[in-house]
Design an enzyme around this catalytic site. Structure first.
Site, mmCIF file in Angstrom:
data_model
loop_
_atom_site.group_PDB
_atom_site.id
_atom_site.type_symbol
_atom_site.label_atom_id
_atom_site.label_comp_id
_atom_site.label_asym_id
_atom_site.label_seq_id
_atom_site.Cartn_x
_atom_site.Cartn_y
_atom_site.Cartn_z
ATOM 1 C CG LEU A 84 -1.926 -0.996 1.237
ATOM 2 C CD1 LEU A 84 -2.470 -1.742 2.702
ATOM 3 C CD2 LEU A 84 -3.061 -0.716 -0.030
ATOM 4 C CB CYS A 88 4.154 8.545 -2.771
ATOM 5 S SG CYS A 88 4.953 9.630 -1.619
ATOM 6 C CB CYS A 93 7.312 11.874 -2.885
ATOM 7 S SG CYS A 93 5.502 11.472 -3.227
ATOM 8 C CG HIS A 143 6.992 -0.704 -0.732
ATOM 9 N ND1 HIS A 143 6.540 0.721 -0.883
ATOM 10 C CD2 HIS A 143 7.410 -1.136 -1.511
ATOM 11 C CE1 HIS A 143 7.034 1.151 -2.066
ATOM 12 N NE2 HIS A 143 7.533 -0.011 -2.526
ATOM 13 C CG PHE A 505 17.962 34.279 15.446
ATOM 14 C CD1 PHE A 505 17.407 34.874 14.326
ATOM 15 C CD2 PHE A 505 19.148 34.337 15.885
ATOM 16 C CE1 PHE A 505 18.098 35.620 13.574
ATOM 17 C CE2 PHE A 505 20.007 35.062 15.324
ATOM 18 C CZ PHE A 505 19.645 35.762 14.021
HETATM 19 P P1 FAD Z 1 -0.939 6.577 -6.670
HETATM 20 O O1 FAD Z 1 -0.112 6.635 -5.537
HETATM 21 O O2 FAD Z 1 -0.104 6.468 -7.791
HETATM 22 O O3 FAD Z 1 -1.736 5.145 -6.599
HETATM 23 C C1 FAD Z 1 -2.639 4.473 -7.526
HETATM 24 C C2 FAD Z 1 -2.643 2.938 -6.982
HETATM 25 O O4 FAD Z 1 -3.561 2.510 -7.944
HETATM 26 C C3 FAD Z 1 -1.442 2.410 -7.257
HETATM 27 O O5 FAD Z 1 -0.793 1.864 -6.050
HETATM 28 C C4 FAD Z 1 -1.571 1.358 -8.372
HETATM 29 O O6 FAD Z 1 -0.796 0.259 -8.167
HETATM 30 C C5 FAD Z 1 -3.022 1.215 -8.342
HETATM 31 N N1 FAD Z 1 -3.618 0.833 -9.518
HETATM 32 C C6 FAD Z 1 -3.641 1.210 -10.872
HETATM 33 N N2 FAD Z 1 -4.655 0.561 -11.423
HETATM 34 C C7 FAD Z 1 -5.179 -0.350 -10.644
HETATM 35 C C8 FAD Z 1 -5.950 -1.405 -10.996
HETATM 36 N N3 FAD Z 1 -6.498 -1.876 -12.283
HETATM 37 N N4 FAD Z 1 -6.286 -2.301 -10.242
HETATM 38 C C9 FAD Z 1 -5.697 -2.435 -8.908
HETATM 39 N N5 FAD Z 1 -4.621 -1.248 -8.677
HETATM 40 C C10 FAD Z 1 -4.715 -0.482 -9.557
HETATM 41 N N6 FAD Z 1 4.025 14.887 -4.260
HETATM 42 C C11 FAD Z 1 4.141 15.374 -3.098
HETATM 43 O O7 FAD Z 1 3.022 16.115 -2.355
HETATM 44 N N7 FAD Z 1 5.471 15.760 -2.720
HETATM 45 C C12 FAD Z 1 6.499 15.163 -3.471
HETATM 46 O O8 FAD Z 1 7.475 15.368 -3.058
HETATM 47 C C13 FAD Z 1 6.307 14.679 -4.730
HETATM 48 N N8 FAD Z 1 7.132 14.093 -5.453
HETATM 49 C C14 FAD Z 1 6.874 13.595 -6.733
HETATM 50 C C15 FAD Z 1 8.007 13.085 -7.555
HETATM 51 C C16 FAD Z 1 7.572 12.693 -8.816
HETATM 52 C C17 FAD Z 1 8.633 12.090 -9.592
HETATM 53 C C18 FAD Z 1 6.199 12.352 -9.170
HETATM 54 C C19 FAD Z 1 5.963 11.705 -10.549
HETATM 55 C C20 FAD Z 1 5.274 12.844 -8.278
HETATM 56 C C21 FAD Z 1 5.422 13.451 -6.953
HETATM 57 N N9 FAD Z 1 4.443 13.832 -6.177
HETATM 58 C C22 FAD Z 1 4.997 14.571 -5.063
HETATM 59 C C23 FAD Z 1 3.022 13.346 -6.405
HETATM 60 C C24 FAD Z 1 2.568 12.258 -5.733
HETATM 61 O O9 FAD Z 1 3.524 11.186 -6.100
HETATM 62 C C25 FAD Z 1 1.152 11.843 -6.163
HETATM 63 O O10 FAD Z 1 0.236 13.145 -6.443
HETATM 64 C C26 FAD Z 1 0.614 10.789 -5.294
HETATM 65 O O11 FAD Z 1 1.456 9.809 -5.489
HETATM 66 C C27 FAD Z 1 -0.755 10.576 -5.979
HETATM 67 O O12 FAD Z 1 -1.439 9.631 -5.151
HETATM 68 P P2 FAD Z 1 -2.714 8.525 -5.779
HETATM 69 O O13 FAD Z 1 -3.100 7.777 -4.765
HETATM 70 O O14 FAD Z 1 -3.633 9.487 -6.557
HETATM 71 O O15 FAD Z 1 -1.919 7.812 -6.751
HETATM 72 C C1 KPC Z 2 7.881 7.818 3.375
HETATM 73 C C2 KPC Z 2 6.238 7.563 3.648
HETATM 74 O O1 KPC Z 2 5.617 8.135 4.518
HETATM 75 C C3 KPC Z 2 5.769 6.480 2.699
HETATM 76 S S1 KPC Z 2 4.901 7.215 1.391
HETATM 77 C C4 KPC Z 2 3.275 7.595 1.956
HETATM 78 C C5 KPC Z 2 2.128 6.550 1.159
HETATM 79 S S2 KPC Z 2 0.886 7.193 2.019
HETATM 80 O O2 KPC Z 2 0.861 7.255 3.639
HETATM 81 O O3 KPC Z 2 -0.185 6.036 1.756
HETATM 82 O O4 KPC Z 2 0.183 8.262 1.486
#
Ligand code: FAD
Ligand code: KPC
Length: 527
Positions: A84, A88, A93, A143, A505
């Site tokens: 889960l 990110c 991230c 993870h 500070f």
């Molecule tokens: P995700 O975390 O992508 O979750 C989607 C989930 O759906 C995945 O676990 C996937 O396996 C699952 N899934 C997809 N299709 C299916 C299916 N058919 N069946 C079952 N499961 C499926 N944000 C910040 O706030 N700070 C940061 O520093 C930052 N750095 C970033 C750096 C990079 C390079 C990138 C690309 C993004 C960054 N972000 C950051 C943005 C952040 O990572 C995303 O906004 C966030 O992870 C989105 O969460 P989500 O749950 O919408 O998508």
């Molecule tokens: C470093 C860390 O906290 C794991 S990335 C966070 C995934 S979640 O808590 O589901 O937004």
């Protein structure tokens, strides 16, 4: 292709797994193609229907689930990955922060190379692959924590390591079983936008996703980065800091999202002074094959003509596209032009009982929005009267520095409010940026030995109301303050309230003490 033999691993039928137990199990499911277990954590003795199935257990799905459970609801997460937390911690991230920390450390080490306690880095290139491998070896730890926390502490139900297939607005099939719920919450995230030019699929062309999965060689001494937004800049600055020639190829302008002109100027000037090359109004037209399927160079169309660059490593960060196809096909949910799912402020899609959250619903594609949209969808399903819009938020990115901001830039403030007061460091003076302030932790060596590199910060105040309308910071360590300061700003933070605060500070943002120097003035003056 051999058919996938799925086995159900019912983790409720054994002693609870500790965080340390989870690590090797997740590693095996991710890395060993023969390990096809479906992690099954469903309480089949519970007669209650699910209030919602979350398709996707990233930040959005996991936080929505936790909130629903906390409110007394029953949820089920289905995720195709064996953990889960989503992208990110897996490829977005968390590696970005590791690489950005490396960039900051390397800038320091190179600036003071051969001085004080710093080794001589003159002419030395450090490894990109080593950092990627370090991340890959360590990413299992978060993870494992997410799987443990979600089951043992948050009481969430989940099925992992198998993709879900939407049957209808109440039903999802996973690993040959069918689950029903009163509501379906789509949380499938987004993926990198592909590069559209000949040679884009060659070995040696990477995105943030493929870099951490596939990098199997040490890149040579020249890197080409395509894109001018956060991901391109964050990864590109890391590549540059390793000592490689790094060229940004940007269709329009780099970092257009930095709206305060002077802040943007400082950020970009510092990138250039590190040696970064920025080719704006330019287009990558071809990635060339060395004859064995590997990259040997690129052609770039620039305002000055066509350039060929020899390189074995191309990185592109061109934004993301939503994983909305299945929901559109199976349910007919309404999409925006960019493929993101249309939702109302209750996170409802155009299809009754179907919600969408996270990156799937578009910008800002940031963690706070992913998590909060999940929380709001759950609150709505659980009967609360809620409204969530994300028009304004604090923001940040990394170059070799950490850049944080909220509100508007000076140019827009002058247009909107007429009279504005600017409080900034370094002050406006004929010395320009060559002064030893701002100074604070992580910037002290620069402040004393290379003052121009010690950062930049600016507070913008609408003079008449005395309210803060924008704040911008380049340096290190201010992001945390910005996320709290933003809440005060939303409530109408004034220069007088800032003057009342207690600074710790030497503090990364000098805003409190600087405000105190001016707050006594009835007619505010710049500082
Ligand atoms: P995700 O975390 O992508 O979750 C989607 C989930 O759906 C995945 O676990 C996937 O396996 C699952 N899934 C997809 N299709 C299916 C299916 N058919 N069946 C079952 N499961 C499926 N944000 C910040 O706030 N700070 C940061 O520093 C930052 N750095 C970033 C750096 C990079 C390079 C990138 C690309 C993004 C960054 N972000 C950051 C943005 C952040 O990572 C995303 O906004 C966030 O992870 C989105 O969460 P989500 O749950 O919408 O998508
Ligand atoms: C470093 C860390 O906290 C794991 S990335 C966070 C995934 S979640 O808590 O589901 O937004």
């Amino acid at each position: 292709m051999t058919a996938r033999t799925l086995t159900t691993w019912d983790i409720r039928k054994q002693d609870p797994l500790s965080i340390h137990d989870w690590g090797p199990e997740i590693d095996s499911m991710l890395e060993d193609p023969d390990d096809q277990r479906v992690v099954f954590n469903v309480d089949e003795t519970d007669p209650r229907p699910f209030d919602a199935i979350f398709l996707g257990g990233g930040a959005a799905g996991r936080f929505g689930s936790a909130y629903m459970r906390a409110l007394g609801g029953r949820q089920l997460i289905i995720d195709r990955w064996p953990f889960l937390g989503g992208s990110c911690p897996h490829n977005a991230c968390v590696p970005h922060h590791l690489f950005s920390e490396a960039a900051a450390e390397l800038m320091l080490a190179r600036t003071f190379s051969g001085q004080y306690w710093f080794p001589d880095l003159e002419g030395k290139i450090t490894s990109i692959k080593e950092m990627v491998d370090l991340f890959r070896a360590g990413r299992i730890a978060p993870h494992a924590i997410m799987n443990f926390q979600s089951k043992e502490q948050l009481d969430l139900e989940y099925i992992l390591n198998a993709p879900g297939r939407i049957i209808d607005s109440h039903t999802v099939e996973v690993a040959g079983r069918v689950f029903h719920a009163n509501n379906l919450i789509l949380a499938t995230g987004a993926r990198p936008r592909p590069l559209d030019c000949p040679g884009a699929d060659l070995h040696g062309v990477y995105t943030y996703e493929s870099l951490v999965e596939d990098l199997d060689y040490e890149p040579g001494d020249t890197v080409v980065v395509i894109g001018g937004g956060k991901t391109a800049v964050e990864y590109g600055c890391f590549f540059q800091a390793t000592g490689r020639r790094t060229i940004f190829v940007v269709r329009s302008q780099l970092l257009k999202l930095l709206e305060d002109g002077e802040t943007r100027d400082y950020v970009i000037t510092m990138m250039k002074e590190q040696g970064t090359e920025i080719w704006e109004d330019s287009l990558l037209t071809e990635v060339h094959n060395d004859g064995s399927g590997k990259v040997k160079g690129v052609t770039v169309s620039t305002p000055n003509g066509t350039e060929y660059v020899e390189t074995d490593f191309v990185f592109h960060g061109l934004g993301e596209i939503p994983n909305s196809e299945m929901a559109a096909d199976a349910l007919g949910v309404k999409l925006n032009d960019d493929g993101t799912i249309v939702v109302n402020p209750q996170m409802q899609t155009s299809v009754p009982n179907v919600y969408a959250i996270g990156d799937l619903i578009g910008t800002p594609m940031e963690m706070f929005k992913a998590r909060k949209s999940g929380m709001y969808a759950s609150r709505h399903i659980m009967g609360e009267d809620i409204h969530y819009e994300f028009n304004e938020f604090p923001d940040f990115l990394h170059t070799h520095y950490e850049v944080s901001w909220f509100g508007i830039g000076e140019e827009e403030a002058r247009e909107r409010y007429g009279e504005v007061t600017i409080i900034k460091m370094p002050p406006d003076s004929e010395d320009g940026w060559e002064v030893a302030l701002p100074a604070t932790d992580r910037m002290m060596l620069y402040a004393f030995a290379k003052p121009r590199m010690s950062g930049f910060q600016k507070l913008i105040i609408a003079s008449e109301s005395r309210r803060v309308v924008g704040a911008h910071h380049v340096g290190a360590g201010a992001r945390d303050a910005f996320q709290y300061l933003f809440q005060l700003y939303r409530k109408g933070l004034t220069i007088d309230q800032l003057a009342e605060m207690d600074e710790l500070f030497l503090n990364p943002t000098h805003f409190i003490q600087l405000s105190r120097l001016r707050a006594g003035n009835q007619n505010l003056r710049d500082l």
